[in-house]
Design an enzyme around this catalytic site. Structure first.
Site, mmCIF file in Angstrom:
data_model
loop_
_atom_site.group_PDB
_atom_site.id
_atom_site.type_symbol
_atom_site.label_atom_id
_atom_site.label_comp_id
_atom_site.label_asym_id
_atom_site.label_seq_id
_atom_site.Cartn_x
_atom_site.Cartn_y
_atom_site.Cartn_z
ATOM 1 N N ARG A 93 0.790 -1.230 0.000
ATOM 2 C CA ARG A 93 0.000 0.000 0.000
ATOM 3 C C ARG A 93 0.828 1.288 0.000
ATOM 4 O O ARG A 93 0.392 2.311 -0.490
ATOM 5 C CB ARG A 93 -1.000 -0.019 1.164
ATOM 6 C CG ARG A 93 -2.205 -0.897 0.828
ATOM 7 C CD ARG A 93 -3.143 -1.075 1.975
ATOM 8 N NE ARG A 93 -2.685 -2.121 2.878
ATOM 9 C CZ ARG A 93 -3.392 -2.572 3.895
ATOM 10 N NH1 ARG A 93 -4.576 -2.056 4.153
ATOM 11 N NH2 ARG A 93 -2.927 -3.528 4.665
ATOM 12 N N LYS A 193 -16.563 5.823 -0.900
ATOM 13 C CA LYS A 193 -16.168 5.706 0.516
ATOM 14 C C LYS A 193 -15.273 6.875 0.897
ATOM 15 O O LYS A 193 -14.318 7.187 0.193
ATOM 16 C CB LYS A 193 -15.420 4.389 0.712
ATOM 17 C CG LYS A 193 -14.837 4.176 2.090
ATOM 18 C CD LYS A 193 -14.261 2.776 2.238
ATOM 19 C CE LYS A 193 -12.813 2.704 1.831
ATOM 20 N NZ LYS A 193 -12.195 1.398 2.084
ATOM 21 N N GLY A 225 -13.089 -4.435 9.109
ATOM 22 C CA GLY A 225 -14.495 -4.696 8.768
ATOM 23 C C GLY A 225 -15.307 -3.418 8.678
ATOM 24 O O GLY A 225 -16.488 -3.449 8.339
HETATM 25 C C1 R5P Z 1 -9.191 -0.240 0.743
HETATM 26 O O1 R5P Z 1 -8.928 0.520 -0.164
HETATM 27 C C2 R5P Z 1 -9.357 -1.695 0.580
HETATM 28 O O2 R5P Z 1 -9.800 -2.021 -0.699
HETATM 29 C C3 R5P Z 1 -10.338 -2.266 1.617
HETATM 30 O O3 R5P Z 1 -11.628 -1.739 1.390
HETATM 31 C C4 R5P Z 1 -9.903 -1.930 3.017
HETATM 32 O O4 R5P Z 1 -8.565 -2.340 3.222
HETATM 33 C C5 R5P Z 1 -10.803 -2.601 4.031
HETATM 34 O O5 R5P Z 1 -10.395 -2.220 5.303
HETATM 35 P P1 R5P Z 1 -11.366 -2.280 6.561
HETATM 36 O O6 R5P Z 1 -11.936 -3.661 6.637
HETATM 37 O O7 R5P Z 1 -10.453 -1.967 7.720
HETATM 38 O O8 R5P Z 1 -12.398 -1.215 6.384
#
Ligand code: R5P
Length: 293
Positions: A93, A193, A225
């Site tokens: 990342r 998001k 999550g």
């Molecule tokens: C972010 O850009 C990724 O695609 C995932 O959506 C993210 O890593 C999910 O993280 P979490 O479960 O902590 O929201």
């Protein structure tokens, strides 16, 4: 060909070997009391094409060092080629220098692998935000494989979604949603998001009609999550019937599954890139196909 699994991915390597019709190769790995690793390649590898499977989850630094030690040892022992397979690619990342002096860890990682003697590299559904393709990070042949078609197939055969819409919880998840939608012969969309803090996100669902329909999320990683939970709540508000979540890498931080289920998700499915209670789909066939090719 010899297939070896590091301590993170012994089972997965065995499955890859089985898919390819080989006996798994043999390694001996022990930990010394001070935390250092002892590593011995038991199989005869001189002149052989060797595939090393090591997913870099949970203890990435430990598994990463082991992968480099193993790669360097294989080169030293005269392996003809060394294909590294890190289904979950840690450090991917950080792919740019946002502040002066920062490590661009994804690029450093590629250099480490190459310097250790890797001759080709595979990962699975790695999210390279700005660099887009792993082949832009590595000088050796490198490919980003995808588990999404297999996750989609699993959903079709086991979850039987009704009038489904496949949703990428953010814009960057569009290719994954598209891939799952293809398997389900369904419509797909993405939510928008906004990350408020590392564990809090806000979701804009756009204009998609969800009343009475099953929603199937497709994402690369489920970590806290938070993303899926907020997106699921937004689906419920719009009248979605059942909600399912598919992900390639079930990182699953403490409480993640509870949080997602509390938000109304009835089934969460991941792959064995990271062993977990929801790892129902194996990435072994995807890896085996790429290795064979
Ligand atoms: C972010 O850009 C990724 O695609 C995932 O959506 C993210 O890593 C999910 O993280 P979490 O479960 O902590 O929201």
């Amino acid at each position: 060909m010899i297939i070896l699994g590091g301590s993170a991915s012994g089972l997965l390597a065995d499955k890859v070997a089985k898919e390819l019709g080989y006996e798994p190769g043999r390694l001996e790995i022990k930990k010394f009391p001070d935390g250092e690793k002892y590593l011995r390649v038991v199989s005869e590898v001189r002149g052989e094409d060797v595939v090393v499977v090591q997913s870099l989850y949970r203890n990435p630094d430990e598994y990463l060092f082991e992968l480099m030690l193993l790669t360097d040892t294989l080169r030293d022992l005269g392996a003809r080629s060394i294909t590294g397979v890190a289904p979950y690619l840690a450090y991917a990342r950080q792919d740019a220098r946002f502040n002066p002096g920062e490590a661009v860890s994804s690029v450093s990682l590629a250099r480490f692998f190459e310097a250790a003697g890797m001759t080709s590299f595979f990962t699975v559904d790695t999210h390279l935000h700005r660099l887009e393709e792993v082949s832009k990070v590595f000088k050796i042949p490198a490919r980003n494989l995808s588990a999404m078609p297999l996750l989609g197939k699993y959903a079709l055969e086991n979850l039987h979604p009704k009038n489904p819409v496949v949703i990428g919880p953010d814009e960057e998840a569009e290719p994954w949603a598209a891939s799952v939608a293809k398997e389900l012969d369904a419509e797909h969309t993405v939510f928008h998001k906004k990350r408020v803090t590392s564990s809090k996100v806000e979701i804009d669902t756009g204009h998609i009609e969800l009343k009475g329909r099953d929603a199937v999320f497709a994402d690369d990683i489920i970590s806290t999550g938070g993303t899926i939970a907020e997106a699921a709540k937004a689906c419920k508000k719009k009248g979605a019937r059942r909600i399912f979540a598919l992900c390639t890498h079930p990182v699953l931080a403490e409480g993640a599954l509870k949080r997602i289920r509390a938000a109304g998700v009835s089934k969460v499915i991941g792959t064995d890139s990271i062993p977990s209670p929801i790892s129902k789909v194996s990435v072994a066939p995807v890896i085996a196909k790429a290795v064979r090719a």
